[in-house]
Design a protein around this motif. Structure first.
Motif, PDB file in Angstrom:
ATOM      1  N   SER A  57       0.843  -1.190   0.000  1.00 53.46           N
ATOM      2  CA  SER A  57       0.000   0.000   0.000  1.00 53.46           C
ATOM      3  C   SER A  57       0.879   1.240   0.000  1.00 53.46           C
ATOM      4  O   SER A  57       2.067   1.195   0.325  1.00 53.46           O
ATOM      5  CB  SER A  57      -0.911  -0.001   1.230  1.00 53.46           C
ATOM      6  OG  SER A  57      -0.158   0.209   2.406  1.00 53.46           O
ATOM      7  N   SER A  58       0.313   2.369  -0.349  1.00 52.71           N
ATOM      8  CA  SER A  58       1.078   3.616  -0.448  1.00 52.71           C
ATOM      9  C   SER A  58       1.587   4.081   0.903  1.00 52.71           C
ATOM     10  O   SER A  58       2.472   4.940   0.978  1.00 52.71           O
ATOM     11  CB  SER A  58       0.211   4.714  -1.075  1.00 52.71           C
ATOM     12  OG  SER A  58      -0.955   4.923  -0.298  1.00 52.71           O
ATOM     13  N   SER A  59       1.055   3.525   1.994  1.00 49.68           N
ATOM     14  CA  SER A  59       1.472   3.958   3.327  1.00 49.68           C
ATOM     15  C   SER A  59       2.697   3.222   3.843  1.00 49.68           C
ATOM     16  O   SER A  59       3.190   3.511   4.928  1.00 49.68           O
ATOM     17  CB  SER A  59       0.315   3.779   4.319  1.00 49.68           C
ATOM     18  OG  SER A  59      -0.072   2.431   4.375  1.00 49.68           O
ATOM     19  N   ARG A  62       9.130   3.762   2.742  1.00 45.12           N
ATOM     20  CA  ARG A  62      10.204   3.472   1.793  1.00 45.12           C
ATOM     21  C   ARG A  62      11.518   3.226   2.523  1.00 45.12           C
ATOM     22  O   ARG A  62      12.384   2.506   2.033  1.00 45.12           O
ATOM     23  CB  ARG A  62      10.376   4.629   0.814  1.00 45.12           C
ATOM     24  CG  ARG A  62       9.158   4.921  -0.053  1.00 45.12           C
ATOM     25  CD  ARG A  62       8.795   3.751  -0.965  1.00 45.12           C
ATOM     26  NE  ARG A  62       7.695   2.956  -0.450  1.00 45.12           N
ATOM     27  CZ  ARG A  62       7.160   1.935  -1.100  1.00 45.12           C
ATOM     28  NH1 ARG A  62       7.634   1.571  -2.287  1.00 45.12           N
ATOM     29  NH2 ARG A  62       6.168   1.265  -0.583  1.00 45.12           N
ATOM     30  N   ASP A 118       3.111  -0.514   7.366  1.00 46.34           N
ATOM     31  CA  ASP A 118       1.808  -0.080   6.888  1.00 46.34           C
ATOM     32  C   ASP A 118       1.011   0.504   8.045  1.00 46.34           C
ATOM     33  O   ASP A 118       1.145   0.094   9.196  1.00 46.34           O
ATOM     34  CB  ASP A 118       1.058  -1.280   6.294  1.00 46.34           C
ATOM     35  CG  ASP A 118      -0.320  -0.909   5.803  1.00 46.34           C
ATOM     36  OD1 ASP A 118      -0.397  -0.278   4.737  1.00 46.34           O
ATOM     37  OD2 ASP A 118      -1.301  -1.230   6.487  1.00 46.34           O
TER      38      ASP A 118
END
Length: 263
Positions: A57-59, A62, A118
């Motif tokens: 997911s984008s959350s 990185r 996440d």
């Protein structure tokens, strides 16, 4: 096979050589069982891993993904499975992980375990298709559910497991078409990140014990893996902690994370 299934496989075939491959496979697999996140890592015992598909997911942090790729992967049961003789097929982490893995710091770390970073928090379960590729490389196509979900039921797992031959064929074909795997001559033997972090301080026996402790093995499991007594395993663990100036497994994991962040 019904019309949606045929359309799903058609989308996968259309995406075999492009970034649409992962999302198309995810969509198809979700017709069998729901999941929250996916990823496909490609592993080789003499090379850092490659990220074939990022279905997080984008959350997801990185920084956690970066730390994983730098060396955190060495503690991942799927990396260990892919670099040993565990056969291809769908596997639960609980099936391949050491006995104390789920109480280990790696299993709950949002600094080195990307899916734990996440916003939904820790996973309830991760399962993965292990796929043998060319030249000693193997892939893991992971399906993950976060803590807001339930574990994959036996029925769901069996239905997904039936698709293992198909998933394996698709992953191999995608790897071939995208040339993600380096030529064999480019696979150079790398110094283990764990060795760089600890081996200069520890004796070989102590290092072997520490290596297993970080991966989530208990003293009894360490003894079984190394064919030593449990008392000897405890002694090596105690002496290793003294040399490193620490007192717990959490301290050991913290040292490893600090090393990854500095390198």
């Amino acid at each position: 096979m019904n019309k949606p299934e045929i359309e799903g496989i058609s989308r996968i075939i259309s995406g075999l050589d492009n970034p649409e491959f992962g999302p198309a496979v995810d969509t198809f697999l979700r017709t069998v069982a729901p999941f929250d996140m996916t990823c496909v890592f490609v592993f080789h015992p003499l090379s850092p891993p490659l990220l074939m598909y990022d279905g997080y997911s984008s959350s997801v942090s990185r920084n956690a993904l970066s730390s994983y790729l730098k060396g955190g992967y060495l503690l991942d049961p799927f990396y260990v499975a892919c670099t040993t003789e565990i056969p291809d097929g769908l596997r639960r982490v609980s099936e391949i992980a050491p006995d104390e893995f789920f109480s280990s710091d790696f299993a709950a770390s949002d600094q080195v375990h990307p899916c734990i970073s996440d916003e939904s928090g820790t996973l309830i379960e991760e399962i993965g298709y292990i796929v043998t590729l060319a030249d000693g490389w193997r892939a893991t196509y992971s399906l993950m559910r976060n803590r807001t979900a339930e574990r994959f039921s036996e029925r769901e797992f069996e239905a997904l497991s039936d698709l293992a031959p198909l998933v394996g064929t698709l992953v191999r074909r995608h790897a071939d078409l995208t040339s993600i795997i380096p030529a064999p001559t480019r696979v150079g033997e790398i110094d283990s990140v764990l060795e760089k972090a600890f081996a200069d301080v520890l004796t070989p026996a102590q290092f072997r014990v520490v290596n297993l402790i970080l991966r989530g093995h208990s003293n009894q499991s360490v003894a079984e893996e190394l064919h030593i007594t449990e008392g000897t395993a405890k002694l090596h663990r105690h002496n290793a902690y003294q040399r490193l100036g620490i007192t717990s497994q959490s301290d050991l994991f913290r040292m490893f994370i600090d090393f990854l962040e500095k390198n």
